[in-house]
Design a protein around this motif. Structure first.
Motif, PDB file in Angstrom:
ATOM      1  N   ALA A   1       0.974  -1.121   0.044  1.00 48.18           N
ATOM      2  CA  ALA A   1       0.078  -0.038   0.061  1.00 48.18           C
ATOM      3  C   ALA A   1       0.910   1.282   0.036  1.00 48.18           C
ATOM      4  CB  ALA A   1      -0.840   0.014   1.197  1.00 48.18           C
TER       5      ALA A   1
ATOM      6  N   THR B   1       0.520   5.347   0.985  1.00 46.57           N
ATOM      7  CA  THR B   1      -0.453   6.375   1.709  1.00 46.57           C
ATOM      8  C   THR B   1       0.477   7.792   1.498  1.00 46.57           C
ATOM      9  OG1 THR B   1       0.600   6.017   3.866  1.00 46.57           O
ATOM     10  CG2 THR B   1      -1.428   5.020   3.298  1.00 46.57           C
TER      11      THR B   1
ATOM     12  N   CYS C   1      -2.948  -1.114  -5.631  1.00 48.41           N
ATOM     13  CA  CYS C   1      -4.460  -0.859  -5.554  1.00 48.41           C
ATOM     14  C   CYS C   1      -4.541  -0.010  -4.342  1.00 48.41           C
ATOM     15  CB  CYS C   1      -5.276  -2.123  -5.497  1.00 48.41           C
ATOM     16  SG  CYS C   1      -5.051  -3.239  -6.783  1.00 48.41           S
ATOM     17  N   TYR C   2      -3.837  -0.410  -3.168  1.00 47.07           N
ATOM     18  CA  TYR C   2      -4.296   0.309  -2.153  1.00 47.07           C
ATOM     19  C   TYR C   2      -3.263   1.640  -2.081  1.00 47.07           C
ATOM     20  CZ  TYR C   2      -6.106  -3.949   0.149  1.00 47.07           C
ATOM     21  OH  TYR C   2      -6.401  -5.211   0.466  1.00 47.07           O
ATOM     22  N   LEU C   3      -4.003   2.613  -2.909  1.00 48.50           N
ATOM     23  CA  LEU C   3      -3.264   3.941  -2.872  1.00 48.50           C
ATOM     24  C   LEU C   3      -4.186   4.799  -2.299  1.00 48.50           C
ATOM     25  CD1 LEU C   3      -0.959   5.622  -4.395  1.00 48.50           C
ATOM     26  CD2 LEU C   3      -2.461   5.781  -6.262  1.00 48.50           C
ATOM     27  N   GLU C   4      -3.758   5.476  -1.052  1.00 48.93           N
ATOM     28  CA  GLU C   4      -4.635   6.469  -0.451  1.00 48.93           C
ATOM     29  C   GLU C   4      -3.881   7.593   0.020  1.00 48.93           C
ATOM     30  OE1 GLU C   4      -7.967   5.591  -1.216  1.00 48.93           O
ATOM     31  OE2 GLU C   4      -8.532   5.871   0.889  1.00 48.93           O
TER      32      GLU C   4
ATOM     33  N   ARG D   1      -8.518  11.558   1.924  1.00 43.75           N
ATOM     34  CA  ARG D   1      -9.653  10.377   2.071  1.00 43.75           C
ATOM     35  C   ARG D   1     -10.235  10.634   3.449  1.00 43.75           C
ATOM     36  NH1 ARG D   1     -12.518   7.541  -1.108  1.00 43.75           N
ATOM     37  NH2 ARG D   1     -10.775   6.509  -1.964  1.00 43.75           N
ATOM     38  N   VAL D   2      -9.309  10.974   4.391  1.00 44.62           N
ATOM     39  CA  VAL D   2      -9.802  10.998   6.057  1.00 44.62           C
ATOM     40  C   VAL D   2      -9.534  12.419   6.272  1.00 44.62           C
ATOM     41  CG1 VAL D   2      -9.147   8.833   6.567  1.00 44.62           C
ATOM     42  CG2 VAL D   2      -7.279  10.397   6.629  1.00 44.62           C
TER      43      VAL D   2
ATOM     44  N   GLN E   1     -17.052  13.252   7.942  1.00 46.95           N
ATOM     45  CA  GLN E   1     -16.707  11.974   8.513  1.00 46.95           C
ATOM     46  C   GLN E   1     -17.788  11.274   9.546  1.00 46.95           C
ATOM     47  OE1 GLN E   1     -13.605  13.730  11.055  1.00 46.95           O
ATOM     48  NE2 GLN E   1     -11.945  13.491   9.306  1.00 46.95           N
TER      49      GLN E   1
ATOM     50  N   TYR F   1     -10.329  -0.474  -1.778  1.00 51.40           N
ATOM     51  CA  TYR F   1      -8.863  -0.530  -1.401  1.00 51.40           C
ATOM     52  C   TYR F   1      -8.841   0.742  -0.229  1.00 51.40           C
ATOM     53  CZ  TYR F   1      -8.143  -4.125  -4.846  1.00 51.40           C
ATOM     54  OH  TYR F   1      -8.229  -5.322  -5.424  1.00 51.40           O
ATOM     55  N   SER F   2      -9.822   1.270   0.036  1.00 53.69           N
ATOM     56  CA  SER F   2      -9.780   2.520   0.537  1.00 53.69           C
ATOM     57  C   SER F   2      -8.941   2.541   2.020  1.00 53.69           C
ATOM     58  CB  SER F   2     -11.193   3.358   0.904  1.00 53.69           C
ATOM     59  OG  SER F   2     -11.728   2.710   2.184  1.00 53.69           O
ATOM     60  N   TRP F   3      -8.489   3.772   2.544  1.00 52.40           N
ATOM     61  CA  TRP F   3      -7.726   4.000   3.795  1.00 52.40           C
ATOM     62  C   TRP F   3      -8.079   2.914   4.777  1.00 52.40           C
ATOM     63  CZ3 TRP F   3      -3.781   6.193   5.592  1.00 52.40           C
ATOM     64  CH2 TRP F   3      -3.467   6.577   6.849  1.00 52.40           C
TER      65      TRP F   3
ATOM     66  N   ASN G   1      -9.503  -0.049   4.771  1.00 52.11           N
ATOM     67  CA  ASN G   1      -9.176  -1.374   4.242  1.00 52.11           C
ATOM     68  C   ASN G   1      -7.872  -1.675   4.415  1.00 52.11           C
ATOM     69  OD1 ASN G   1     -11.967  -1.237   4.261  1.00 52.11           O
ATOM     70  ND2 ASN G   1     -12.113  -1.884   1.940  1.00 52.11           N
ATOM     71  N   ILE G   2      -6.955  -0.553   4.043  1.00 50.10           N
ATOM     72  CA  ILE G   2      -5.381  -1.014   4.115  1.00 50.10           C
ATOM     73  C   ILE G   2      -5.155  -1.524   5.372  1.00 50.10           C
ATOM     74  CG2 ILE G   2      -3.183   0.368   4.149  1.00 50.10           C
ATOM     75  CD1 ILE G   2      -4.305   2.383   2.359  1.00 50.10           C
TER      76      ILE G   2
ATOM     77  N   ILE H   1      -3.977   8.753  12.687  1.00 51.92           N
ATOM     78  CA  ILE H   1      -5.195   9.345  11.847  1.00 51.92           C
ATOM     79  C   ILE H   1      -6.146   8.206  12.323  1.00 51.92           C
ATOM     80  CG2 ILE H   1      -5.995   9.485   9.732  1.00 51.92           C
ATOM     81  CD1 ILE H   1      -3.314  10.544   8.516  1.00 51.92           C
TER      82      ILE H   1
ATOM     83  N   TYR I   1     -11.778  17.004  16.818  1.00 53.03           N
ATOM     84  CA  TYR I   1     -11.504  18.190  16.221  1.00 53.03           C
ATOM     85  C   TYR I   1     -10.253  18.722  16.299  1.00 53.03           C
ATOM     86  CZ  TYR I   1     -13.397  19.928  20.800  1.00 53.03           C
ATOM     87  OH  TYR I   1     -13.687  19.899  22.094  1.00 53.03           O
TER      88      TYR I   1
ATOM     89  N   ALA J   1     -18.011   7.855   0.021  1.00 55.18           N
ATOM     90  CA  ALA J   1     -16.613   8.287  -0.107  1.00 55.18           C
ATOM     91  C   ALA J   1     -15.472   7.538   0.695  1.00 55.18           C
ATOM     92  CB  ALA J   1     -16.890   9.750   0.455  1.00 55.18           C
ATOM     93  N   PHE J   2     -16.044   6.832   1.546  1.00 56.31           N
ATOM     94  CA  PHE J   2     -15.243   5.825   2.468  1.00 56.31           C
ATOM     95  C   PHE J   2     -14.577   6.506   3.261  1.00 56.31           C
ATOM     96  CE2 PHE J   2     -15.048   4.406  -2.349  1.00 56.31           C
ATOM     97  CZ  PHE J   2     -16.083   3.543  -2.292  1.00 56.31           C
ATOM     98  N   THR J   3     -15.078   7.672   3.919  1.00 55.80           N
ATOM     99  CA  THR J   3     -14.353   8.268   4.899  1.00 55.80           C
ATOM    100  C   THR J   3     -14.891   7.690   6.100  1.00 55.80           C
ATOM    101  OG1 THR J   3     -14.218  10.335   3.580  1.00 55.80           O
ATOM    102  CG2 THR J   3     -14.151  10.708   6.042  1.00 55.80           C
ATOM    103  N   PRO J   4     -14.055   7.449   7.279  1.00 62.88           N
ATOM    104  CA  PRO J   4     -14.359   7.170   8.303  1.00 62.88           C
ATOM    105  C   PRO J   4     -15.089   7.801   9.273  1.00 62.88           C
ATOM    106  CG  PRO J   4     -11.963   6.862   8.090  1.00 62.88           C
ATOM    107  CD  PRO J   4     -12.484   7.931   7.151  1.00 62.88           C
TER     108      PRO J   4
ATOM    109  N   PHE K   1     -15.517   9.623  12.127  1.00 68.49           N
ATOM    110  CA  PHE K   1     -14.809  10.003  13.425  1.00 68.49           C
ATOM    111  C   PHE K   1     -15.544  10.794  14.192  1.00 68.49           C
ATOM    112  CE2 PHE K   1     -11.268   9.937  10.354  1.00 68.49           C
ATOM    113  CZ  PHE K   1     -10.342   8.968  11.033  1.00 68.49           C
TER     114      PHE K   1
END
Lengths: 193, 301, 849
Positions: free
Chosen positions: A160, A162, A185-188, A192-193, C236, C360-362, C364-365, C387, C724, C834-837, C839
């Protein structure tokens, strides 16, 4: 001549009034010695690395940028030309000098070996070589050329990438190009967060 | 560069007679305007001040408030004061006010100071300390109605906001003004700032429902070169501002009587202190945060 | 942002919700203050806490964290019922008049039509427009049954349902299945009483806020404009995208999108996450928002067919459908990536790209690393342990990895996960992960481009070299990649072609000059290309002036079509420093460069009425010039410039239907074409609208042994917690900066005074906050700025935790903190779009230590 408050007081009086102020008794009494610390500094225009307002900043450095000299950062202030921040900065932007000159900065490559309880130093060359070997091994071990249905997928699910919030467009482009070419594939990203 | 000729000495502590050069230019009084109604308490001014003046860092402790420290320090001249104010209807107003030297037209510190040239008041209104001449007697501390000058026990000198006289003299705005993100801090001539402040107060009264909005420019010290727009000017204490700041009479009197024949100023200064002690009693410690007891335990002020 | 920072000064009304700009974007917030001072603009802040933004608001409303859709849905209902809507805008610029397929149903029981309870996904075929032209005044026609589809070959994927080319509509908005009527029905349930029960906002306050915000459209007058400003307080959540949609719908209803002082404006919390999104630093897209290929894309043609939308519109209208150019963008990207190796014959090396068909989002990594599938991780300036969510899970995941490469400027928690608090020396010996920590360069030591939230690209300059042995990040990345390439050259290996052929044709490939990379991103012509209309020729090798020049025949390259125009033959547009603003609207057309095409306000055609005249002439941005037969203005028109108003082309040119979508058809959203209020995954009560479907139906909980969640209405974890940033700190970075540390030295937890009283907690005392996953220890900040709330009549408390402290930092290293992390508390659960957690808004309990 010492550039002190005394001299600029004199200068501004002369300049501003446009007539001779000879005999003007500027005794040392009220001539403090604080000089404008940025008066000899070079200005580098940059963008604050924190939030997405993109405040223009000016990094003031001393040193004439000669090849063999390292500029010394003496001050950071908002860029008054910047249409969004108009020279202003928040408390984080205002303290960027302490980020640029920070004794907590990482200064050398290090490795933590399996089972180790401490960091050890490693040369850049050695680090690059080891990392490249691991990347290749992971890719070769986990690369999937076709899926269960026999369709071409050419993907590497074993690693991955990040990326951070302060990576530039150009860095991100290189990261996407190289990582997608490895099949990642795990490209973030912080995006995203 | 409106005030290139800004730094012209008008009054000098311990200095008899008229200041040299005074009256050779038009006067232009500078002023800092703090609009508390658009202050977001971001502390950019705190940092800009500390950074411009290369202040050493001091450890702080979290004390149930967003306020960086309880009061200004010798190495921290600009402090946002946070106040949680409960309105009669139960709603909370979170007030933020930038605290710093007010650069009084009639500066109590200067009146109190016995050291020749330790405190200078420029014609533009800036009251500046010159530590080279400071004798560390701390009379200025007790002479100030706003509790601003701070003693540094290591150097035995007193420090406070200079209104960035080094920057102002070069035609730059003070560092706090430059940084202020919302523009709640403004810098210019006293007349202009008064005008802007009054207009803003009027706007708050006419369009935003703040009936008592007004300007804080206490005449009891001859007006100040830092003025505030307040949502409620009838109650400055809500913002930790004194309603009627005054210089202890002992200081004004001794200066009046004796300063012209100065020479043995230290003695008179001492007399002044005694007089002050007699009239006002021992120096009262700065207000402490409220006791954290009872039903309001721990409420941030 | 649809608009921009400076543009906020043009507004009459601000709704700030899910964001705290005074604290997190102080210098951008100046423009909100400007609007107050110069336009008497009003501000409404809706937030769980009285923040420094709220302290400056004209109206502050305290809301329960996560109840945003209930509030906004209630405002939509209020606007419709009180005629506070922009009728012409609604009919002509949105899909309000479009008719939805029979069989579509609203989620009165919490579910839209088509839910597959087993797989927890929707079959979205009823979420579509009806076909068939103008149905105004016509009886409700029965929809012809879907044509029977021929049986599929085994293993083949059925074709995705498509939008009808000839959309049925009723401009009178009376048809019971038109979007407007459905929308009205959808939010009928969001009464002030229901809003109060869900959000905790008393009805009188809610009505006051709804009235104030919608007052810009009083009696349908179109002059005034309102803006909505948000940040991660909206994203979030396990329904984050739908909160933003609700806001967008409200803005469309009020006719505020596309206008100066209007729009839906994401503040964005980091210097270049807008750029990182544009550049596809996220798994599901390629640069310029091109979709990632999936395994059904057997070749480039299949990929382009799947990802290029076809025009779908009411017959009498026009639609630009700008994504019809997808092939040009995609081929130019492949040519930029693979240069001469990308040929027409090999489908421009389309198969060099990985094909993906899962998430494959954050989150899921970390989940998949925890499950042993992800063996190696690069973290370039990304502190994944801090994070989170569920930092402990991330730490345990890293223990299972083979290798970790961290490029950072400070010692961070991710690179030191193996010695996180609680891990003994004995434990460390059992952790087999090899960690490389490489010193990268700070921002002042690098040049390159950041993109701000207003989509402005701005170049920054180098002030000094990196300290010690630290190196430029691009040098580190390029060197690693080229070393891997060397190994493939030498040893061979799995599918080496893309590794060998990715272009690194920079002056120094091991340390590419970012200016060279920026030129590649903009793109250039590979052969002489001529525009037949103007007869202008771009010579081979020349930089392209804009994305209209891109070709799908391999004669152009562009690393990101959206940035095409940012570095032309005229130079680096993103380095421009023109301070002129002729319109006074804060457009600054010659400062930096804004994507797309240096346009500053998106959808700006919608700032004009049907005839092409500005709704408010005093804030005119673009307009139709009849003499020139062209759209002209002070901003770059976001439109086909020669499309006359009578053509009725939709202003939302990136949508194939050309309009702003109140209803999102087909697969646009995973969880419903309209937003519906769902409770956060951890919530003190069941959903009052439909208790049986409390949470977002398509959201899945994770299933490792680390993933624990509080029950709905949990008696132990019954306090709502939100997280925050503070204005004095920036994420996990300024804990290394002595100045910022002096301003706010220690971690703390904001606790309502009433709760503190009950628990016997005094300000400054240490408290322990515990979630179903972990605990967090910090000093209490007892405050009246968070009040107890009545949620469905029951007293409910919320607390808040700033996220800035970890186990490495100035005060942490001095041993002044408990070294717990705020995100040890947060749950692993994500928004389905958007696969954002999530929080914000999870459950905890609080105790005195």
């Amino acid at each position: 001549m010492e550039f002190s408050r005394r001299t600029f007081l004199k200068g501004t009086v002369l300049g501003g009034a446009g007539f001779s102020a000879l005999g003007f008794d500027l005794t040392p009494v009220y001539a403090q010695t604080q000089s404008l610390k940025i008066s000899r500094a070079s200005e580098t225009r940059s963008t604050c690395p924190y939030c997405a307002v993109s405040c223009g900043i000016i990094i003031y450095t001393l040193g004439d940028k000669a090849k063999n000299a390292i500029p010394q950062v003496v001050h950071v202030e908002g860029d008054p030309d910047h249409p969004i921040n108009r020279g202003t900065l928040c408390p984080k932007g205002s303290s960027l000098q302490q980020d640029i000159l920070n004794d907590r900065r990482l200064l050398k490559p290090q490795v933590r070996r399996p089972g180790a309880t401490e960091w050890e130093d490693i040369s850049w060359d050695q680090a690059y070589t080891e990392i490249a070997q691991r990347v290749k091994k992971t890719r070769d071990d986990t690369f999937v050329e076709t899926d269960a249905q026999g369709r071409t997928v050419n993907r590497c699910e074993g690693m991955a990438f990040t990326g951070g919030c302060t990576d530039t467009n150009e860095f991100n482009y290189l990261a996407v190009k190289s990582m997608r070419s490895l099949g990642v594939c795990y490209l973030e990203n912080q995006a995203r967060v | 560069m409106a005030d290139r000729k800004a730094l012209q000495a008008e009054m000098i502590s311990g200095h008899s007679g008229a200041s040299p050069g005074l009256g050779m230019q038009r006067d232009l009084e500078v002023c800092k305007l703090v609009d508390t109604t658009t202050c977001i308490g971001c502390k950019a001014c705190e940092v800009a001040c500390a950074e411009w003046n290369d202040m050493p860092f001091t450890p702080t402790t979290f004390d149930n408030t967003y306020q960086t420290m309880p009061e200004t320090r010798w190495n921290f001249w600009n402090l946002i004061k946070f106040n949680e104010h409960q309105n009669p209807d139960g709603t909370i107003q979170w007030l933020m006010r930038k605290d710093q030297c007010m650069h009084c037209a009639d500066p109590g510190c200067l009146a109190a100071c016995p050291a020749d040239g330790a405190i200078v008041k420029y014609a533009n209104g800036i009251v500046d300390f010159n530590q080279e001449n400071c004798i560390g007697c701390e009379f200025c501390v007790s002479g100030c109605p706003f509790e601003i000058p701070r003693f540094n026990p290591m150097t035995k000198k007193v420090y406070k906001c200079t209104l960035c006289s080094d920057r102002v003299g070069e035609g730059l705005e003070p560092a706090c003004i430059k940084a202020c993100p919302t523009g709640c801090l403004k810098f210019g001539s006293k007349d202009d700032m008064k005008y802007i402040a009054e207009e803003r107060a009027k706007q708050l009264r006419d369009n935003f429902g703040w009936q008592n909005a007004g300007v804080y420019d206490p005449q009891s010290v001859g007006g100040t070169h830092v003025i505030y727009v307040l949502h409620d000017a009838t109650d400055p204490e809500r913002y930790s501002l004194p309603k009627n700041p005054t210089i202890p009479w002992s200081y004004t009197v001794w200066k009046w009587l004796f300063k012209p024949v100065l020479g043995t100023f230290a003695l008179f200064g001492f007399l002044g202190v005694i007089a002050h002690y007699i009239t006002s009693g021992p120096r009262v410690a700065q207000p402490e945060p409220p006791e954290k007891e009872g039903p309001d335990a721990g409420i941030n002020v | 942002m649809t608009n921009g920072w400076i543009d906020i000064k043009n507004t009459d009304m601000m709704l700030i919700m899910g964001g705290n700009p005074a604290e997190n974007h102080p210098c951008g917030f100046k423009w909100a203050i400007e609007a107050k001072i110069h336009r008497n603009a009003k501000t409404i802040v809706v937030d769980p806490r009285l923040t420094r933004t709220a302290a400056n608001a004209d109206m502050y409303v305290q809301i329960r964290a996560g109840a945003d859709i209930a509030f906004l849905g209630g405002v939509i209902k209020y606007a419709i019922e009180n005629n506070r809507i922009a009728k012409d805008y609604l009919v002509n610029y949105t899909n309000a008049a479009f008719i939805i397929k029979d069989g579509f149903s609203l989620p009165e029981d919490g579910l839209f039509s088509g839910f597959d309870a087993e797989k927890k996904v929707y079959d979205k075929k009823t979420w579509n427009y009806e076909e068939g032209g103008d149905l105004a005044g016509k009886p409700v026609v029965a929809t012809p049954a879907d044509k029977p589809t021929p049986p599929l070959a085994p293993g083949a994927t059925p074709p995705a349902p498509a939008l009808p080319p000839n959309i049925a509509f009723d401009l009178s908005l009376q048809h019971p299945r038109c979007v407007y009527q459905l929308l009205k029905k959808q939010y009928e349930r969001y009464t002030p009483e229901m809003v109060e029960r869900i959000t905790g906002i008393p009805q009188d306050q809610f009505l006051k806020a709804a009235d104030l915000f919608t007052s810009v459209r009083k009696d349908g007058d179109m002059k005034k404009v309102a803006t909505i400003i948000y940040a991660v307080g909206w994203t979030q959540h396990s329904f984050g995208t739908q909160i933003i949609r609700t806001a967008a719908m409200l803005q469309l209803l009020l006719g505020n999108v596309g206008r100066a002082g209007g729009g839906v404006n994401a503040l964005r919390g980091h210097s270049n996450i807008q750029g990182a999104t544009d550049m596809a630093g996220i798994f599901d897209i390629l640069p310029g928002y091109l979709k990632m290929p999936n395994p059904t894309d057997v070749d480039l043609a299949a990929y382009l067919k799947r990802t290029t939308p076809l025009v779908a519109k009411p017959d009498p209208w026009e639609s630009f459908n700008y994504w019809s150019n997808t092939s040009k963008f995609a081929v130019s990207l492949l040519k930029a990536f693979y240069g001469p190796a990308a040929t027409k014959e090999n489908d421009f090396a389309f198969n060099y790209l990985p094909k993906i068909d899962r998430n494959y989002s954050w989150v899921n990594i970390w989940n998949d690393m925890y499950e042993g599938k992800v063996k190696g991780l690069f973290a370039f300036g990304m502190n994944g342990v801090m994070i989170g969510p569920d930092s402990n899970k991330n730490i345990d995941a890293l223990k299972k990895a083979d290798w970790l490469v961290v490029c950072e400027i400070y010692p961070d928690e991710t690179s030191e996960f193996w010695r996180a608090p609680g891990i003994t020396a004995e434990d460390q010996k059992k952790i087999n992960t090899t960690v490389y920590r490489l010193p990268g360069a700070g921002f002042a030591e690098k040049d390159g481009t950041f993109v701000n939230s207003a989509r402005w690209l701005q170049w920054k300059n180098i002030a000094l070299p990196p300290p010690g042995q630290a190196r430029l990040d691009q040098e580190i990345l390029a060197t690693i990649f080229l070393k891997v390439r060397e190994l493939y050259k030498k040893e061979g290996g799995k599918f080496p072609d893309p590794v060998l052929n990715a272009t690194f044709a920079y002056t120094n490939p091991h340390n590419p000059l970012l200016a060279e990379v920026a030129r590649e991103i903009n793109g250039k012509a590979l052969a002489d290309i001529t525009d037949p209309k103007t007869n202008i020729t771009i010579k081979a090798g020349q930089q392209l002036p804009g994305f209209a020049w891109l070709k799908d025949d391999g004669t152009t390259i562009s690393g990101n079509w959206l940035y095409c125009g940012s570095w032309t033959e005229a130079g680096a547009m993103m380095q421009r420093r023109g301070t002129d603003d002729p319109s006074g609207l804060g457009i600054y057309p010659n400062w930096g460069w804004s994507w797309p095409a240096n346009r500053r306000v998106l959808y700006n055609r919608a700032s004009c009425d049907m005839e092409g005249k500005p709704w408010d002439p005093s804030r005119r941005q673009v307009w139709w010039d009849d003499a020139k037969q062209s759209w002209v203005g002070v901003d770059v028109p976001d439109f086909k410039v020669d499309s006359a108003p009578k053509d009725h082309m939709g202003p939302f040119i990136m949508n194939p239907d050309g309009i702003g979508r109140l209803f999102v058809p087909l697969s646009g959203m995973q969880d419903g074409p309209f937003p519906e209020f769902y409770e956060p995954i951890e919530s003190p009560l069941a959903n009052l609208l439909h208790p049986k479907q409390s949470n977002n139906p398509v959201v899945k909980k994770y299933k490792t042994d680390m993933d624990k969640y509080a029950k709905t209405g949990d008696t132990e974890f019954n306090i709502i917690c939100t997280t925050y940033r503070l204005t004095e700190h920036y994420h996990y970075w300024t804990k290394n900066n002595p100045m910022n540390v002096e301003l706010v030295p220690e971690p703390f937890v904001e606790v309502p005074a009433e709760l503190a009283d009950r628990m016997g907690i005094r300000g400054g005392e240490k408290v322990k906050v515990t979630s179903a996953r972990a605990y967090y220890i910090a000093k209490a900040m007892v405050t009246r700025r968070i009040r107890p709330m009545k949620i469905d009549g029951k007293e409910t408390f919320q607390i808040g935790i700033p996220i800035h402290w970890g186990f490495r930092g100035i005060v942490e290293d001095e041993g002044k903190t408990a070294k717990t992390l705020a995100n040890q508390l947060t749950p692993t659960v994500i928004d389905p779009n958007a696969f954002t957690p999530e929080f914000k808004g999870f459950l905890v309990k609080i105790e005195k230590v």
